[in-house]
Motif scaffolding. Structure first.
Motif, PDB file in Angstrom:
ATOM      1  N   ILE A   1       2.241  -6.494  -0.068  1.00  0.00           N
ATOM      2  CA  ILE A   1       1.827  -5.196   0.457  1.00  0.00           C
ATOM      3  C   ILE A   1       3.050  -4.334   0.675  1.00  0.00           C
ATOM      4  CG2 ILE A   1       0.937  -4.036   2.508  1.00  0.00           C
ATOM      5  CD1 ILE A   1      -1.146  -6.182   2.697  1.00  0.00           C
ATOM      6  N   ALA A   2       4.036  -4.959   1.242  1.00  0.00           N
ATOM      7  CA  ALA A   2       5.260  -4.191   1.448  1.00  0.00           C
ATOM      8  C   ALA A   2       5.806  -3.714   0.118  1.00  0.00           C
ATOM      9  CB  ALA A   2       6.293  -5.052   2.176  1.00  0.00           C
ATOM     10  N   ALA A   3       5.751  -4.589  -0.849  1.00  0.00           N
ATOM     11  CA  ALA A   3       6.260  -4.205  -2.159  1.00  0.00           C
ATOM     12  C   ALA A   3       5.448  -3.054  -2.725  1.00  0.00           C
ATOM     13  CB  ALA A   3       6.208  -5.409  -3.093  1.00  0.00           C
ATOM     14  N   ALA A   4       4.181  -3.181  -2.615  1.00  0.00           N
ATOM     15  CA  ALA A   4       3.323  -2.122  -3.150  1.00  0.00           C
ATOM     16  C   ALA A   4       3.593  -0.817  -2.449  1.00  0.00           C
ATOM     17  CB  ALA A   4       1.863  -2.537  -3.023  1.00  0.00           C
ATOM     18  N   GLN A   5       3.781  -0.913  -1.164  1.00  0.00           N
ATOM     19  CA  GLN A   5       4.028   0.307  -0.428  1.00  0.00           C
ATOM     20  C   GLN A   5       5.361   0.909  -0.795  1.00  0.00           C
ATOM     21  OE1 GLN A   5       3.484  -1.003   3.561  1.00  0.00           O
ATOM     22  NE2 GLN A   5       1.334  -0.394   3.630  1.00  0.00           N
TER      23      GLN A   5
ATOM     24  N   GLU B   1      -9.186  -6.245   6.833  1.00  0.00           N
ATOM     25  CA  GLU B   1      -8.938  -5.039   7.601  1.00  0.00           C
ATOM     26  C   GLU B   1      -7.479  -4.700   7.610  1.00  0.00           C
ATOM     27  OE1 GLU B   1     -12.409  -4.848  10.899  1.00  0.00           O
ATOM     28  OE2 GLU B   1     -10.300  -4.853  11.437  1.00  0.00           O
ATOM     29  N   LEU B   2      -6.715  -5.703   7.792  1.00  0.00           N
ATOM     30  CA  LEU B   2      -5.284  -5.446   7.827  1.00  0.00           C
ATOM     31  C   LEU B   2      -4.844  -4.870   6.504  1.00  0.00           C
ATOM     32  CD1 LEU B   2      -2.624  -5.735   9.322  1.00  0.00           C
ATOM     33  CD2 LEU B   2      -2.359  -7.959   8.258  1.00  0.00           C
ATOM     34  N   PHE B   3      -5.351  -5.411   5.476  1.00  0.00           N
ATOM     35  CA  PHE B   3      -4.955  -4.913   4.174  1.00  0.00           C
ATOM     36  C   PHE B   3      -5.379  -3.471   3.999  1.00  0.00           C
ATOM     37  CE2 PHE B   3      -3.298  -8.727   3.670  1.00  0.00           C
ATOM     38  CZ  PHE B   3      -3.662  -9.575   2.642  1.00  0.00           C
ATOM     39  N   ARG B   4      -6.535  -3.218   4.487  1.00  0.00           N
ATOM     40  CA  ARG B   4      -6.976  -1.853   4.351  1.00  0.00           C
ATOM     41  C   ARG B   4      -6.106  -0.935   5.158  1.00  0.00           C
ATOM     42  NH1 ARG B   4     -12.983  -2.574   5.478  1.00  0.00           N
ATOM     43  NH2 ARG B   4     -12.178  -4.508   6.155  1.00  0.00           N
ATOM     44  N   ALA B   5      -5.689  -1.447   6.257  1.00  0.00           N
ATOM     45  CA  ALA B   5      -4.839  -0.609   7.093  1.00  0.00           C
ATOM     46  C   ALA B   5      -3.528  -0.290   6.394  1.00  0.00           C
ATOM     47  CB  ALA B   5      -4.555  -1.315   8.425  1.00  0.00           C
ATOM     48  N   SER B   6      -3.196  -1.060   5.417  1.00  0.00           N
ATOM     49  CA  SER B   6      -1.955  -0.793   4.724  1.00  0.00           C
ATOM     50  C   SER B   6      -2.070   0.429   3.839  1.00  0.00           C
ATOM     51  CB  SER B   6      -1.562  -1.999   3.871  1.00  0.00           C
ATOM     52  OG  SER B   6      -2.510  -2.164   2.825  1.00  0.00           O
ATOM     53  N   GLN B   7      -3.279   0.934   3.749  1.00  0.00           N
ATOM     54  CA  GLN B   7      -3.492   2.174   2.999  1.00  0.00           C
ATOM     55  C   GLN B   7      -3.164   2.049   1.525  1.00  0.00           C
ATOM     56  OE1 GLN B   7      -1.320   5.096   5.287  1.00  0.00           O
ATOM     57  NE2 GLN B   7      -3.274   5.768   6.102  1.00  0.00           N
ATOM     58  N   LEU B   8      -3.305   0.896   1.046  1.00  0.00           N
ATOM     59  CA  LEU B   8      -3.108   0.751  -0.383  1.00  0.00           C
ATOM     60  C   LEU B   8      -4.458   0.892  -1.066  1.00  0.00           C
ATOM     61  CD1 LEU B   8      -0.696  -2.290  -0.507  1.00  0.00           C
ATOM     62  CD2 LEU B   8      -0.146   0.097  -0.953  1.00  0.00           C
ATOM     63  N   PRO B   9      -4.439   1.274  -2.317  1.00  0.00           N
ATOM     64  CA  PRO B   9      -5.711   1.388  -3.010  1.00  0.00           C
ATOM     65  C   PRO B   9      -6.373   0.022  -3.113  1.00  0.00           C
ATOM     66  CG  PRO B   9      -3.872   1.731  -4.522  1.00  0.00           C
ATOM     67  CD  PRO B   9      -3.294   1.690  -3.144  1.00  0.00           C
ATOM     68  N   PRO B  10      -7.655   0.034  -3.198  1.00  0.00           N
ATOM     69  CA  PRO B  10      -8.385  -1.234  -3.194  1.00  0.00           C
ATOM     70  C   PRO B  10      -7.979  -2.162  -4.309  1.00  0.00           C
ATOM     71  CG  PRO B  10      -9.893   0.627  -3.039  1.00  0.00           C
ATOM     72  CD  PRO B  10      -8.515   1.191  -3.205  1.00  0.00           C
ATOM     73  N   ASP B  11      -7.801  -1.617  -5.487  1.00  0.00           N
ATOM     74  CA  ASP B  11      -7.470  -2.581  -6.537  1.00  0.00           C
ATOM     75  C   ASP B  11      -6.114  -3.198  -6.297  1.00  0.00           C
ATOM     76  OD1 ASP B  11      -6.932   0.178  -8.683  1.00  0.00           O
ATOM     77  OD2 ASP B  11      -8.171   0.029  -6.895  1.00  0.00           O
TER      78      ASP B  11
ATOM     79  N   LYS C   1      10.472 -11.333  -4.245  1.00  0.00           N
ATOM     80  CA  LYS C   1      11.621 -12.193  -4.063  1.00  0.00           C
ATOM     81  C   LYS C   1      12.731 -11.450  -3.384  1.00  0.00           C
ATOM     82  CE  LYS C   1       9.765 -15.622  -6.150  1.00  0.00           C
ATOM     83  NZ  LYS C   1       9.080 -16.589  -5.340  1.00  0.00           N
ATOM     84  N   SER C   2      12.718 -10.201  -3.586  1.00  0.00           N
ATOM     85  CA  SER C   2      13.820  -9.431  -2.998  1.00  0.00           C
ATOM     86  C   SER C   2      13.452  -8.980  -1.606  1.00  0.00           C
ATOM     87  CB  SER C   2      14.106  -8.219  -3.877  1.00  0.00           C
ATOM     88  OG  SER C   2      12.933  -7.446  -3.982  1.00  0.00           O
ATOM     89  N   GLU C   3      14.394  -8.468  -0.989  1.00  0.00           N
ATOM     90  CA  GLU C   3      14.134  -8.003   0.364  1.00  0.00           C
ATOM     91  C   GLU C   3      13.348  -6.706   0.326  1.00  0.00           C
ATOM     92  OE1 GLU C   3      17.901  -9.195   2.768  1.00  0.00           O
ATOM     93  OE2 GLU C   3      17.005  -7.376   3.583  1.00  0.00           O
ATOM     94  N   LEU C   4      12.397  -6.684   1.131  1.00  0.00           N
ATOM     95  CA  LEU C   4      11.562  -5.495   1.144  1.00  0.00           C
ATOM     96  C   LEU C   4      11.353  -5.052   2.569  1.00  0.00           C
ATOM     97  CD1 LEU C   4       8.872  -6.628  -1.361  1.00  0.00           C
ATOM     98  CD2 LEU C   4      10.395  -4.703  -1.676  1.00  0.00           C
ATOM     99  N   PRO C   5      11.052  -3.824   2.734  1.00  0.00           N
ATOM    100  CA  PRO C   5      10.712  -3.401   4.089  1.00  0.00           C
ATOM    101  C   PRO C   5       9.415  -4.075   4.512  1.00  0.00           C
ATOM    102  CG  PRO C   5      10.280  -1.636   2.528  1.00  0.00           C
ATOM    103  CD  PRO C   5      10.989  -2.708   1.784  1.00  0.00           C
ATOM    104  N   LEU C   6       9.208  -4.087   5.759  1.00  0.00           N
ATOM    105  CA  LEU C   6       7.987  -4.710   6.237  1.00  0.00           C
ATOM    106  C   LEU C   6       6.789  -3.879   5.821  1.00  0.00           C
ATOM    107  CD1 LEU C   6       9.127  -5.783   9.750  1.00  0.00           C
ATOM    108  CD2 LEU C   6       8.571  -7.251   7.831  1.00  0.00           C
ATOM    109  N   PRO C   7       5.734  -4.519   5.585  1.00  0.00           N
ATOM    110  CA  PRO C   7       4.559  -3.766   5.177  1.00  0.00           C
ATOM    111  C   PRO C   7       4.097  -2.856   6.304  1.00  0.00           C
ATOM    112  CG  PRO C   7       4.002  -6.052   5.570  1.00  0.00           C
ATOM    113  CD  PRO C   7       5.482  -5.948   5.652  1.00  0.00           C
ATOM    114  N   ARG C   8       3.568  -1.770   5.882  1.00  0.00           N
ATOM    115  CA  ARG C   8       3.140  -0.828   6.894  1.00  0.00           C
ATOM    116  C   ARG C   8       1.628  -0.835   6.965  1.00  0.00           C
ATOM    117  NH1 ARG C   8       7.151   1.710   4.001  1.00  0.00           N
ATOM    118  NH2 ARG C   8       5.567   2.576   2.611  1.00  0.00           N
TER     119      ARG C   8
END
Lengths: 135, 635
Positions: B87-91, B48-58, B102-109
């Protein structure tokens, strides 16, 4: 116009113009006697016809009363203004048929005990729409 | 959406450079997804959390794989953190790779994750308006529902509530046009994830109250973690993500509903009579007028009985109501029987049998709480069906088998339908497995009396449901399977099941003859419509002779269990037998359908006859009174 379904006590009463409610109540109750009379007049042999539309019960005064009774002795009484001459007999019949169908739908609901007041929203909606058509 | 508070370099977790804020957020999310006792996050909540990230399923699938959750089968802290980072990276637009994080990324949304009320969560504009309220309601529901089970979720609600806008608005749940996107595609993904996540997500899971409470129970669908109640609860949340619409039934919820249906009516193709349903829903402690209204809404054909989709809709409405949602005036589109029937056909392939099984166990416990009560009262009623014989476990099994393909052989809760053919077995196996875990289920099964002639349903591709016979057969098979806990049937079996299936299908008797192989074979042939009754053709003949009441019960338990376990193994074998049995199956199917139709009509006829008798009696009584009065009035 008002509709009342009752097995000798009203299960459902609805009227559109809401004034003169008491008068309508009284009319319906008196018409119940007429209904009973008609039922008994049919005789046991005519059991099949009990479900039929009873026709104009009480054309006096300035309104007409129509009756309809089902096999389970549930009566539908409709009071219509005499001024509303647009209503024809077959329209009344169809209205009663709709009422009856809605009533059987209510009966299907296991939470409904026969003899309870009818609170079904579907029934209300149907009655309202019907009355809107007439008025 | 902006990244959360800028995090300093901070400590890293599991070799992953995480800033402080990230650490905080991740651990918080993790703890949400993962109840304290467990060390790993439940699949469903994570999903659920992942889905909440609004990323595509794949993308989410990718993330899951990359972070290693698939490898280890669960979301441990390391995997979870990696996943969040991904997730943050993807977003942020980075590819899903280990290097990216590895790098700094914003927090996942995460959309609608109100836990911290962080911006990070990104308030999805479209969804929020409604979501806020829904989640809250969901939370309420969760806590409400869970009351009997446990109040794990309740503590969560309070923190959520401040974040959510006043949930009360009933309008919110109405037709929330939330994107359903995640849900379906994610089902597999989410289901894998642990439940705990979902619990948290309930708030933003608009899916509506039902998911909250009931979702938890049926949630097992895919949670790999056989968590206890907590998992179960969370599961519903995951299902919620399917649709933010509170009137949409998620997979887990559906599974749960189907399980409950089974408990009342073993044959999923059949329907529950009004009295049975009345008792069942009365247990929900809703006021009678509301139940009456719910019935009005859900019984669209006004026949006084609830078919499976109608039942699901009614159950969903009950859940919604209990969670605080006002009942709509008309049935929402997502609850229409047509819609539900179509939806139910989708097999919940995602959930692995194992998962479902283990999950269902915990979940079933919860459901059991509810179902137990229901069973006790409801069960008594369904005896109208002629098939009483099937009752008891047989019924359950039969139902399972015959029930929609979808259900996976999980316990009540997991009705995920893997593949139509398999389901019947699985179904049976599931209830059985449950029976192991909880006796109540068995009782429930017994109560579920015979399905009155299930109307032919498209879902039942494996068509067991159609005829009681099938049910019985399946039940028997499943029983046999269960009892043995046999390992997946040996390859030799597959050919037989197809044959036996066809034969057995026509047979109604529930004979506990189904040995393990048959049941397993059934599973294998799950692909086949009918429940593969592995048993040799001779057995079906025997079955017919036997009365249905043959104690399938005991064997059922084992078979079902075996069925479930063997199902996965069996599947590969199925293709082998198909060619030979196809024709038979077709005939069998036709026969079954006819039988079912006959049974249904017969049942209806008998019911109408009874009513007619009653009416006649009344009339006679009235006439008598009239007669008595006549001499007086007629002068």
């Amino acid at each position: 116009p008002r509709v009342c379904a009752a097995a000798n006590y009203p299960l459902y009463i609805r009227s559109i113009p809401t004034e003169n409610e008491l008068k309508f109540h009284y009319t319906v109750h008196t018409s119940l006697d007429v209904v009973d009379e008609k039922i008994s007049a049919m005789g046991k042999a005519l059991v099949d016809q009990r479900e039929l539309y009873l026709g104009l019960l009480y054309p006096t005064e300035d309104y007409k009363v129509y009756g309809y009774v089902t096999n389970s002795k549930v009566k539908f009484v409709m009071v219509v203004d005499s001024s509303n001459t647009a209503l024809r007999d077959n329209e009344i019949r169809s209205m009663f048929r709709k009422l009856h169908n809605s009533y059987t739908d209510i009966m299907c609901n296991p939470f409904y005990n026969p003899g309870d007041r009818i609170h079904s929203r579907a029934f209300d909606n149907m009655v309202n729409s019907m009355m809107m058509q007439v008025c | 959406m902006e990244p959360g508070p800028p995090g300093g370099p901070a400590a890293s977790a599991a070799g992953l450079p995480l800033s402080e804020s990230e650490q905080q957020r991740y651990s918080e999310l993790f703890s949400r997804c993962c109840p304290p006792p467990e060390a790993a996050a439940g699949g469903s909540s994570v999903g659920e959390l992942f889905r909440a990230s609004q990323l595509p399923p794949d993308t989410l699938h990718q993330i899951t794989e990359v972070c290693g959750a698939k490898r280890v089968g669960y979301f441990g802290p390391a995997q979870f953190y990696i996943a969040l980072k991904l997730i943050a990276a993807a977003q942020s637009g980075f590819p899903v790779r280990i290097e990216s994080i590895k790098s700094e990324l914003p927090l996942p949304r995460f959309v609608a994750l109100k836990n911290d009320g962080d911006v990070r969560y990104g308030t999805p504009a479209e969804l929020h308006g409604v979501k806020f309220q829904v989640p809250h309601a969901t939370l309420e529901k969760n806590s409400y529902k869970r009351t009997d089970e446990g109040d794990k979720q309740e503590p969560k609600s309070p923190p959520m509530s401040p974040i959510c806008s006043p949930p009360a608005s009933p309008s919110t749940y109405q037709r929330i046009p939330l994107t359903y996107g995640y849900g379906k595609s994610r089902s597999g993904l989410e289901q894998q994830h642990g439940a705990p996540y979902e619990v948290r997500h309930t708030t933003h899971q608009q899916d509506g109250p039902s998911s909250g409470n009931y979702g938890a129970k049926p949630a097992h669908a895919c949670s790999t973690l056989g968590r206890s109640l907590s998992v179960e609860r969370e599961q519903p949340d995951s299902s919620a993500h399917y649709s933010d619409d509170p009137w949409r039934i998620t997979e887990e919820q559906r599974d749960y509903y189907v399980n409950q249906f089974r408990s009342l009516q073993p044959d999923l193709n059949s329907f529950i009579s009004g009295s049975v349903a009345k008792n069942f829903f009365t247990k929900s402690k809703l006021p009678i007028p509301e139940l009456s209204h719910i019935w009005e809404l859900s019984d669209v054909d006004c026949d006084g009985a609830l078919t499976l989709p109608e039942f699901c809709a009614a159950f969903h409405l009950v859940v919604a109501r209990k969670n605080g949602y006002q009942l709509p005036e008309t049935l929402p589109d997502t609850l229409l029987p047509d819609y539900l029937q179509a939806a139910s056909l989708k097999p919940l392939r995602d959930c692995a049998l194992f998962d479902s099984y283990s999950e269902s166990l915990p979940g079933s416990q919860q459901t059991r709480d509810f179902s137990r009560t229901e069973k006790t009262s409801a069960e008594e009623v369904p005896d109208n069906s002629a098939l009483l014989q099937d009752t008891k476990k047989d019924d359950k099994q039969a139902l399972k088998v015959s029930t929609t393909v979808k259900t996976i052989p999980k316990d009540f809760q997991h009705l995920t339908v893997k593949t139509a053919p398999q389901e019947p077995n699985a179904l049976k196996a599931r209830p059985r497995s449950r029976s192991y875990s909880s006796t109540s289920i068995e009782d429930a099964m017994k109560k579920g009396e015979e399905p009155p002639t299930p109307p032919p349903r498209p879902q039942k591709s494996h068509s067991r449901a159609s005829s009681l016979d099938l049910n019985k057969i399946f039940q028997q098979n499943t029983q046999a399977v269960r009892s043995g806990w046999l390992p997946p049937p040996p390859p030799a079996l597959p050919p037989r099941p197809s044959v036996s299936q066809t034969e057995q299908v026509s047979e109604v008797e529930l004979h506990p003859q189904m040995n393990r192989p048959p049941s397993q074979a059934e599973e294998n042939s799950s692909a086949k419509k009918e429940v593969v009754l592995v048993q040799p053709p001779s057995k079906p003949a025997r079955r017919k002779l036997r009365t249905e009441t043959q104690g399938l019960e005991t064997p059922e338990l084992s078979p079902t269990i075996n069925v479930t376990s063997s199902l996965p193994a069996v599947k590969p074998h199925l293709p082998v037998q198909k060619p030979s049995s196809k024709q038979k199956r077709a005939i069998q199917t036709a026969i079954r359908k006819n039988k079912e139709a006959n049974a249904v009509l017969a049942r209806l006829n008998s019911e109408l006859q009874q009513q007619l008798k009653e009416v006649h009696k009344e009339r006679i009584a009235l006439e008598t009174q009239l007669e008595q009065l006549r001499p007086v009035t007629v002068l």
